[in-house]
Structures are given as structure tokens and as C-alpha cells.
Scaffold this active site. Structure first.
Site, mmCIF file in Angstrom:
data_model
loop_
_atom_site.group_PDB
_atom_site.id
_atom_site.type_symbol
_atom_site.label_atom_id
_atom_site.label_comp_id
_atom_site.label_asym_id
_atom_site.label_seq_id
_atom_site.Cartn_x
_atom_site.Cartn_y
_atom_site.Cartn_z
ATOM 1 N N HIS B 75 11.812 75.446 -15.469
ATOM 2 C CA HIS B 75 11.190 75.288 -14.151
ATOM 3 C C HIS B 75 10.595 76.621 -13.679
ATOM 4 O O HIS B 75 9.421 76.693 -13.306
ATOM 5 C CB HIS B 75 12.259 74.785 -13.164
ATOM 6 C CG HIS B 75 11.775 74.511 -11.790
ATOM 7 N ND1 HIS B 75 11.676 73.241 -11.270
ATOM 8 C CD2 HIS B 75 11.365 75.336 -10.798
ATOM 9 C CE1 HIS B 75 11.216 73.303 -10.037
ATOM 10 N NE2 HIS B 75 11.029 74.562 -9.719
ATOM 11 N N GLU B 76 11.379 77.677 -13.771
ATOM 12 C CA GLU B 76 10.885 78.977 -13.287
ATOM 13 C C GLU B 76 9.760 79.514 -14.170
ATOM 14 O O GLU B 76 8.773 80.061 -13.673
ATOM 15 C CB GLU B 76 12.036 79.986 -13.205
ATOM 16 C CG GLU B 76 13.142 79.614 -12.232
ATOM 17 C CD GLU B 76 12.663 79.343 -10.816
ATOM 18 O OE1 GLU B 76 11.632 79.924 -10.414
ATOM 19 O OE2 GLU B 76 13.295 78.532 -10.125
#
Lengths: 274, 274, 274, 274, 274, 274
Positions: B75-76
């Protein structure tokens, strides 16, 4: 006080000021003059004092990128140029790209005399002048920025008033909505909607027509005067602040054909409700 | 204070901090340095102090499952990769999957300079970066999680502003709705709807078009860079925190054809109201 | 404290408990143990103490008709069976038809580990588990009762979140509505509707699609396992409370074909806005 | 206290009474018995005391016209007859046309046992019983009166709950609207509308279908039992109050074919969303 | 007190008066009698006292133009005539064109007995009587005046109640909207709209049908009795106040064919929801 | 007090004044007379005192441009001329272009007698008179100004009342909306919308029809009397204030054909609901 101080200009720049406000203003101006070791208070000190009171001191330490400064300069010249070209707009008194408060720059127009009535043509021209900043950015940089937000908000407000308060649209010579002012919750709770959904949609359409026409007009006038716009923006970037007379020098000769007639939204007021 | 401390970076990471806030920040940093028996306050201490103040101390005791850690890492990296690939996005300063406060991880971008104007392209790229986390989860795990909720909320807010405040959609160069701020009930009572149902639906449609385009772009860019994304996520899982320079090593050579041109929603601004 | 007390289970059953809450819990448990003239506090005492704190003491004096007890037993087994059969649902820890507070029975699921992200599949399975009680009543008694009201309310809340907060529907990866929380009037004033009528109807439709799919799935799984459901409900009626391990004995062998694949609402997320 | 006092009946007539309420009740009953120079408190005294506490003392001085008394008698018998004929309705305990408080008469049903779950059939029958008063007036006098207002209000409330809270309609097994209870402004601020216009109209339609079916059923059952209704109403007008056993004498033999099967609104719950 | 004082009439004119109110009333009446040097309190004094308490003293000094007096006289006779002709309306007790408080005149009807139920026919006739004033103005002067505003408001209220509270329309035997009474903001915050747009429009249509029918009926009856209306209005203008018996003299012989049957809005209540 | 003081005129100009208000008025008038060294209070002093109390002192120092003065003069004459030409409008008492308070000028009409009823024709004529100012500006200057805002607001209010309170439109003899007055938040919270969307749109349409007709009528009458309008405006600009008798001199001979019959909006009230 120096003789050059034009009290009439100061008066027109300070509508709504009370006696105490004016006293405060002169004190502020005197302090500014004293800082420069001047014995007399000059016109510049007085105007700077007004700017400080209305918008806060100039934030010279604010570091603004070259690109942004360029955009701000064209944005302000966009406003000023339209104010100059439109027959009923108030004359340009000052243009500045020195940031003050939240604003990165401003264009100051001063009316030649007190005004109590405002005509439909004047309202349309005010909207066109408001749109000038955005249109200039678009024409020169082919980019849209968030900087026009405040202009758009005020222009939208004017266009809504033309339709809903002044009876200047195809919806007829009447008002729409009641203003709920002076209620205990704050200054303005907005209008009360006293009309149906069909009318609400019709109002939106009228406002859109006004914007569409004004946008076209702003674009037309600024495209026609692109070179002039670039020259003035260049000077403004260098000087950071231009007085009205400096700005006006660029317009010794404006040919009438440079100014397109503002074609008002079609509302011959004959058959009001088609 | 160690010489390596980059005051410029600290300044850019602390917009809106008052003098007292900054003093507090240095105290916090000094305590962190003292705990490590250091005599000088280092850059790491200062940044950790900022993180603590803004998001709370790192919750190392929080037990997060391997699966979730994997998802958070991708996600990051999804955010960071798009921030890297898009031409106008702020550079990546740090990526972390150490949970702090309510967040399981974060990607920190730092602008190269102060910015006062934000263009349409920048706004679109911010939305694309916000969508990056969700799109990465989808591409890699073929799953959608609740973790993107905050990203989606902020991206929706930006898209609505483009349409309703900045005049950057097919609905024209005007504003919609009045902001009811600073009223006594709290900070923000949301906007007041000053338009009809047809306009409300049109605003929704414009926002959806913006999201649709941005989503496609995010998906396109992340699919094209899947291998890179996996490699960076792997390193992030091991290290838990990556500095910008470590992240940037992966991009020594980006071929221009890897970066799709962002096709802006069709609004050539010519005929505004079709 | 007896050695059999499983602190990990107690911890997972008491999320959000402060130190003082936990101390209170152990006092309560010690009192319960003392009433039974036990010298050591057992696991059962601790769990009973948790139940009392969360839902009030068991109301054994409440006279519930045989018919209603029968319905409650099948209702709870409906929840438990689906929690068992669905791949991502939390395991069943206890089922009870001893009334507590306003509830006539309850099924307690305990996650195997802390969870910070919740996926679309997990959300759908939670809705299916919520619907299990109502579906069981319907299948066995061919009757609908008011007992499922609370389940339906919570399932509706989840489905709305999937659509409006987590971007998990055909309406795209964005949020709808703003949460008005922490205002002075109370905890939650509900969301602020920041979308038009067409969108409001579309949200309703998406929520309905989610419910329709989940309902079908619940019905399919419970019909397939009707005999098992009857057997467990019979034991539950006799014992009034079943621990997870007793419940799990019924499932030593579940054939994979008994578990229908959950067919997610058609949203391949490719073309978001048809 | 006389032996004939049926504590079980008293208990069922006083749900929610606290200890203090019950003490108060017995005091009131003792006063009523003392006024009649009785040494022992009888069942009648206790019931009269309950009536006084719940609805105020009987207003014998209220002069009601013969015509109105006739209508009230049929109205109450309409309720009672349907309560008798419907398989799941609570038995009739007392019928009265002695005005109390704002009511001109009342029909009291007492459940045979405590009930915690209420099924769809029971809810439909409650609505039918509520409609019985109005339908009786219509059948006998061919007139509609304002007297049914309270019945209609409560029946509408039940029907809305079936659709919006209990998931018992074609709109599916979910809830609609959030209850805003316990807010500071008063007890109940009504529900918050969290659905669109199409759903609002669909809810109205479902409620109308429920009413239409229940109305037909009430009309069918009362038309079939017109003679019985007239006979009971005659006795009620003479006696002013009838106990359940007097009322039940009329039903020593009810033929099954007199009771129409309640045909539930078509919602076989198979395909939920057509 | 004179023997002629009719206590029954006084009672019927003072519904809701407490003991203290009645004492106050007799004091007022005694003062009025004393002013006329009467030793005994007469019926006229008592009625004048009631009028003063309910509507303020007669404003004889108010200068009303001849034209307006003429209109007021016909307006009041319009009410009275319909009250006389309609079979269920309360008898006319007094008609007056002496202004009191804000009213320029009034027609007082007194019921023959207390009424607790009001039928659909009675409600329709009340609306017809309310419309009588306006219709008389229209027939005689061919003019519409603002004087009927209060009548129309009350008639609209009744028609809405028939549809929304008493279940007397084609929308079925149910209620619409919840009354928000007794909340802290004032007495009545109006109803809460708990139905959709389609239902709201349907309610409006039903109310319009009721008005349309009642208006036709009022017009029909007053046109048929134009001569009688003129004769009574003439007497009323001369006397300024007419007692019921004087008014009734005009109706010694009413032919049945003068009274049109009130055709109720088509709602045979068979198929409720077409 | 001079004999010429017309107490009747003063009374008609001060409706709603209490005794104390009148005393205050005479004091003010006495002061004005004393300033002029008069021994007796004259009619002019009394009227000036009324103007000061109602609208503030004349602001002679307000500098208004010639163009604006010209517009104001025609605007006021537009009102006055229509008031003269319409058969039911109150006679013109005074016209002034001396600014007072926020108003740049005013036209004062005084009724010949107290009025308690207002007919449909009178209401329509009031709206026509309100529109007269705007129409005069349009005819003479071919410009629309913001000066008519207040007139339009009041005319719209009257037209809405005709439709919603007085039953004077095609929507029938009933009221729409409930007035929420005297609530604690302020004076008037506007009406409560107790009707559906279709009705709301229908009300808007009726109001528009009224405006359309009135606008046509105002335009017709002023075009026909353009020369007279110019002559009166010329005198008004010179004198700044004209008394009614000076104004009336212009109308010694009005030919009936100059006055167009006001064609009322088509509502023969026969078939109310088409």
C-alpha cells in the site's frame, strides 16, 4: 502632512470607516513615515497604512517561486486589463504582487464618484473583471490554478444576485429566496429556499448563461491584447507594485475595435416566461 | 546539534508550527537523543520527534499479522511509486510501515519549495497518489481492504474542490455551494447547498469522471512497474522504514515511456456549457 | 488463579479495556468464584465476569416460552454455522441462549489475532453471518421474527460503509457523504449528504445488491447444512450454553463441496463508471 | 386480599411497573375497596386501580350522545372480534365503553405469557386488530369517524417497522433509516433518512400494500361475523363493560371456515430484489 | 341573575373553561350589567362577557367603510347560510359584524350536544361552511378579498387531517407524517415528513380534490339561495348583530330540493390502492 | 399649532403609532419648527418629523451623481404615475428624491380611509405600482439597475401571498405552507413547506404568471404616458420633493382610453383544478 496627499482618494479607499478608524489610520501612517525619518506624512504612507489595516502588512519574507510570481503577475494584469477595457468598470488605482495576508497579489480599482445604483452592464463587467485573473493564467500558461478561487466565489455571488435579487434574468422581474440575515447564529445563514426544484434548476441555468457569456468576453478581450498584457506583467514583476498612472501609460491609444461589445444574455424582457 | 541536521527539511516538515511548537519539538528531540546517550542531537532524533508530535510514538508493541504487514508495505509503496513517477508530485521523503497512532504506515512527501498556488495537474496527481495504496493492494493481492478509507476521503475532498471551488470541470469557471465555516457549532458545518438537483447530479458526475480517469492512470502506472513495486516493498518489509534516498536508488533509470501522459478530463474550456 | 485460565482469550475478549477495567473485571470474577466457595479463580468465572460487564447478568428468571427458546436456539446456531463455514470469519468461541440484558441469546466469535485491516471478503462474510439468524428462523419455522432487528441494523451499516467509505462497489473508489462526528449535540449526527438524488438512489441500489447476494449465500449454506443445524440447536437447547470446542466437534469432517464459493457482487473494478 | 385476586393477571397487566409502582397500585386498590366498605381488596378493585393509574378515573359524568355510544360500542367490538378470530392475537381480557382520559372506550388484550419475539404474522394481526374499530364503524354506520385516529397512527407505526426495521417486505432483509434517539432535544427526533427518493417511495408502497391486505382481511372477517358483532355490541352498550369470559361465551362454536387465512403480502423471500 | 340566563348555552360556549375562568366570566358579566344600572345579570351580559374574554371588546370606534361592511355582512351570511342548509353542521347561534380584536365579524355556531367523534360528512360540511364567506363575496361582488385568509387556513388544516390523520381519502386507512408536538422550541414544530415525494404529491392531490368538491357545493348552495342571502345580509347590516332565532325565521320553509346532496369525494373504500 | 395642520392626514400616515409615539412625534415637530424660529408648528414640520422617525433625516450631504438622480427621479415617477392611473391604488401624497436612510427616494401613497380588506384587484395593482420604478428605468434609460431590489422583494411577497394565503390563483381556494412565527429564534422563520414538489413548482408558476401580467400592464401604461412621465420627472428633479397636489395638476384630464383594463390572470374560479 504633505500637500500631495490626496484626501479624496483616501476617502474613496476607506468607505465605511468611522472617525475612530480614520484616526487610527493616520496614526499608523504617521508611524510609517517616522520609520523612514520623514517629518511629514506622505500619500504613500497613508496608502500603505490603509493596505495594512485592510489586508495586513506586506509579507516580504514570504518566499514565492519564480513560476508562481509569474502566474500572479499575469493573474493581476488580467484583472487590470479588463477593468481598463470595459466601459463601465472602475479605473485601476494600483496593482501589486507583494503578498499581504492570504493574498499573493491584488488589483485595486477606485470608483470616480460614490455610487448607489449599479446597472446590469456594470454587474456583468464586474464578473468579467473577476474572471480576468483565471483567464490570463489559462491563456498564458495553459494551466488552471487554485488561485482564482476567491474571484470565482465573488463572481458567482454577483451572478446569483442578478438572477435572484435584481430581476435581471430570463426568470423575470422578481426575487427568489429570502435572506435570513441578523439571526442569532452568526451573520448570514444564507437564503431560505422558497421555490420548487424546477425553479432551482432554472436559476442554476441562468447563472451558467451569465458565466458563459462573461467568460467568452474575458477570453476575447485578453486574447486580443496579449502583447499589452505581457508588457505590463513584465513591468509589474520588476517593480512589484504599479500605480494607476504607470498602468495607464500603456493605453494612450486604444482602438475602439479592440473592445468587443458586451452582448448581454438574451433577455429583451418582452415575453418574460417562455 | 550535529552538523548533519538539515534545518531546511525540518522547516518544510513543520508548516504552521509556532515558535513554541518548535521549541517543544527540539526538547522532544533532545530527550530522544539523551535516551540513546548521545551528546548531540541528530537529524534522526529531530525527525522522530516530528513524527511523535504529529502522529504519536511508534507502536512497536502492536502485533500486526504478516499478511497485514505485507499489504501495508505494498500500500505504501503504491503511494510512493506514483509520487515518484508523476511529474508534478512532491518527492518522497520517507516511507514507513511502523504503526503510529491509528495509521499502520505512511508515505511522507516533502515539497521542494513553499507552494501557494496549486494547478489542476498537481491536483489530479495528488488524487492519483492517494489512490495508489488501494490500487497496489488490488493488483498484488486481488483484494480490497478498509485501509484505504482515509486516502479515499481525502481524494474525494480534492476532487469536489476542483469542481465546486476551483472551477476546474465541465460545469464551468464558477463555484458551487457556500462554505459555512467558523459558525458556533464547531469548525465546519459543511457547505450550504445553493444549487438545484440537476446541478447536484452534474457535480457528482464530474467528480466521478475525475476519479475514473485518476484510477485508470494509477492502475496503468503501477501495472507497468510491478517488478519495481515488489522489490521496494520487499526492502521496506525488512527495514520497516526507508529514507527517500534509499527509495530513489531504484529509479536511476526510468524510461520516459514508462510514464503515461495524464490525460486530463476532457474540458478544453472552450464551450463551457454544452 | 487456576492454571487453566487462558489470558490470551481474556485479552482478545476485552479489546479497549483500560487497566482499571481489567482490575474491575478480576474483582468481579473473584466474587463469582468466592460465591461458589472456590479458592481459585477459574476461566469460567473470568468469562462470566466479562459477560456480566458487557451485557449484564444472566436473567435466569426471565420466563421465555418453549417456542421462543427454540427460535432463539436456531437463530444463534444460524450465526455460528455460517461463521464456521465461511473461510474468513472469526472462529466461534461460545453460543448461548441464556438471556442477558435485552438479548435473548448470543454467539461470540473471537479473532485468532488482532486485525487492523478488513478486506471486502471479510466484510461480506460478516454480513452473511449477521443474516444467519434470520435465515435460520425462516428455513426452520417458515416465520420471520423481530428478533433479527439488531443484526439487520448492523449488517446494513457494514454494507453502507462498503459503498460509501471503503469504495468497494460499482460506484467507484471514492467516498460519499461526510461524517459529522464529535459535534456538541451528541456522539454522531449521522453523515452529511454531499451528493445528489441520482447518487443517493445509486447508493441504495448498491447496498441492495450486496444484501441480495449475501442473503442468497446465507440461505444456500444453511439449507445445505440443515441436519447439522438441527443437531447443534438441540444440544444448545439442552445445555443453554456451548463452548467453541463443543460446537466444533460437529465439524470434524466438512467436505469442501459443502461450502459454496462466495460470489462477490459483480465489480471487477475495470471500467468503474459504466 | 380476597382469594379470587388473580396475581398472574395483575402481573401481565402491569409490565414495566417497579416495586414502588406496585405498592402505589395496591394502596389505590385498598382505597377503592374501603370506599365500598369492603374489608377485603377484590380483583375488581385491583383492576380498577390499574385502569385509573394507566388511563385516569372513569369519567361517568361525560355526557356522550346515544349515537356516539353506539359507534364506540361497535368500534370496540370490532377490535375484540378480530382479536378473537385471528389465530395469533392476544386474548381479549376486557372491553369497555366507559370513557377514561381522552379515550371513549377501550379493548384490553392480555398475552397468555411473556413475549420477547414477535413474528410477521403477529405483527400483521396486530395491524388488522387496530383497523377493526374503523372497519366496524364503516360496515355498520357507513360512516368514517375521527375516532380511529390513534389506532391508525399505531398501525402505521407497526407497518413502517415491518418494512424499515424488521426486514419483512419486498425491499429485503435490511433496515432503512437510523433512529435518532436519546438526543438532548427530547425523546425521539424521528428517524434520519439515510436513503434516496426512489427508496422512500418504495417504502411508502410497501407500507400501503401491508395496509391494503390487512384492511381487506379486517373487512372480510367482520362482514362474515356481522350478527355476532351486533349481539356483542348490544350487550356492551347495556353493561358498559364486558369481561373476557362474557365476551368469549359468544364463541363456543366458531367454525373454521369463518376464519379466513391471512394471506401475507407476497414476499416469498426467494428473489428479494426483482 | 335573571331567570332568562340559559346556563346550558353558556356551558356550550365555554368549553375548556376552568372554575376560575368561569368566576372571572361572571365578574365581567356583573360589571357589564352594573354599567347599565341593572340589578340582575342578564343573558346578554353573560354572552357579551364571553365575547370579550374570547375576542376582546367590540371596537365600535373602528371606522369601516360602507363597502367593507357590505362585504363583511355577506361574508358572514355566507357562513351562516351554509351552516343552516347542511344537515350535520352545528346550528347558528349568533352572527355579528361588530369588529372585535382582529376580526371584522363572526358567525357563531353552537353544537346541540357535546361531541367526541366527528364523521367524514361533518368534516366536509365544516370545510364547506369555512368556504362560505369567500364564495359569498365572489358571487355578490365578483371580487376576492384577503378577508377569507383565516377561513382558508383552517379549512386547509381540516382537509389535511382528513387525509393524513383520519384515513379518509383514497390514500387509504393509515396516517402520514408524525406530529412533533411539545418539543422545547415552542408548541408545534409541524409534522415530520416520514414519506417520499410521490406520496407528498398524492396527499396534495387528495386535499385538492376535497377542496374542489367542497367549493362546488358551497357555490351551488349559495347560488340557489341568493335572495335569502341578500335579505339576511340587509338585516344584519342594519342590526349589526343577529341572534340565532332571528336568523332562523328566514327558514320556516326550506324545500328539500334546495339542499344539494353532498357528494363525497369518490372513495368507496373498496379497493383502497388503485 | 397652525390651523393648516391636517390631523386626518397625520393620522393616516402614522398607523400603529402609540400615544407615546405620537407625543414623541409632536416634540420632534416642535423642535423642527423652533429651528426655523417659528412660533407655531406647521404641517410641513409635522410631516418632516414623521419622515425622520420612519426613515431617518434627509441626507442632503450625500453626493449622488446627476445620472443617478435622473434615474431615481424617473423611478419614483414610475411608481407615482401607475398609482395615479390604476383605479384602486391609493392616491399619491408625496414624491421625493431626497435620500433618507438607505433609500435614494420614495413615493408616498395615502389611503383615503382605513382599509381592512384588500381585494385581488388591489393586490394586483400594488404589484404593478411596485414594478413601476424598474419599468420606468428600463423604458427611459434602457438599463436595469439594482435600485429596484426592495420593490421586487415586496412585490414577490405579495404575489406569493395571493397564491399561498389568499387562495387567489389557479391552485384553488386554499392555503399552502404554515407560517412559523413568534418562535424564539427571531421574528420570522419563514413558512414551513407542507406540500410536495409538484405543488411547489405549481406555486412558482402561478407567481410567475402574476408577475408576467403585472409587468406587461406596468409597461403598457408607462409607455402610453411617456411624455407625462418626462414632464413630472423634470419638475421632481428641480424641486426634489413634490406634494400630491402638484403631482395631480398633471392629470386634470385623463382620457379613459389611457387606462388599460387590468386583465386578471385567467382564473374564473369555475373549474378550480384542471
Amino acid at each position: 502632512m504633505e500637500k500631495a496627499v490626496d484626501l479624496d482618494v483616501l476617502a474613496r479607499r476607506t468607505p465605511g470607516f468611522t472617525g475612530a478608524d480614520l484616526e487610527n489610520l493616520l496614526n499608523e501612517a504617521a508611524i510609517l513615515a517616522a520609520r523612514k525619518n520623514k517629518k511629514q506624512l506622505g500619500m504613500q504612507d497613508a496608502e500603505e497604512a490603509i493596505d495594512r489595516i485592510l489586508a495586513g502588512p506586506a509579507k516580504k519574507s514570504k518566499i514565492i517561486s519564480e513560476k508562481e510570481k509569474e502566474m500572479v503577475a499575469f493573474h493581476e494584469v488580467g484583472h487590470a486589463l479588463l477593468a481598463k477595457l470595459l466601459p463601465n468598470a472602475d479605473p485601476v488605482h494600483k496593482i501589486s504582487i507583494l503578498p499581504r495576508g492570504f493574498a499573493l497579489g491584488y488589483t485595486l480599482q477606485l470608483p470616480l464618484e460614490d455610487k448607489y445604483l449599479i446597472t446590469k452592464e456594470e454587474l456583468l463587467e464586474r464578473i468579467i473583471v473577476f474572471l480576468g485573473g483565471r483567464v490570463a493564467e489559462e491563456l498564458v500558461f495553459n494551466e488552471l490554478s487554485s488561485g482564482a478561487h476567491n474571484d470565482l466565489e465573488r463572481a458567482t455571488e454577483l451572478a446569483r444576485r442578478m438572477v435572484c435579487e435584481y430581476g435581471m434574468s430570463n426568470l423575470g422581474v422578481r426575487t427568489f429566496g429570502k435572506q435570513n440575515r441578523q439571526v442569532f447564529l452568526g451573520k448570514d445563514l444564507g437564503e431560505q429556499k422558497d421555490y420548487g426544484n424546477v425553479t432551482a434548476d432554472a436559476i442554476d441555468k441562468e447563472v451558467s448563461i451569465i458565466f458563459s457569456k462573461c467568460y467568452e468576453q474575458a477570453r476575447y478581450l485578453l486574447s486580443k491584447n496579449r502583447d499589452k498584457m505581457a508588457a505590463i506583467a513584465k513591468e509589474l514583476r520588476e517593480k512589484e507594485t504599479m500605480e494607476g498612472e504607470d498602468f495607464n501609460k500603456y493605453f494612450d491609444l486604444i482602438k475602439p475595435e479592440e473592445i468587443a461589445p458586451i452582448e448581454p444574455p438574451k433577455t429583451d424582457q418582452g415575453p418574460l416566461f417562455a
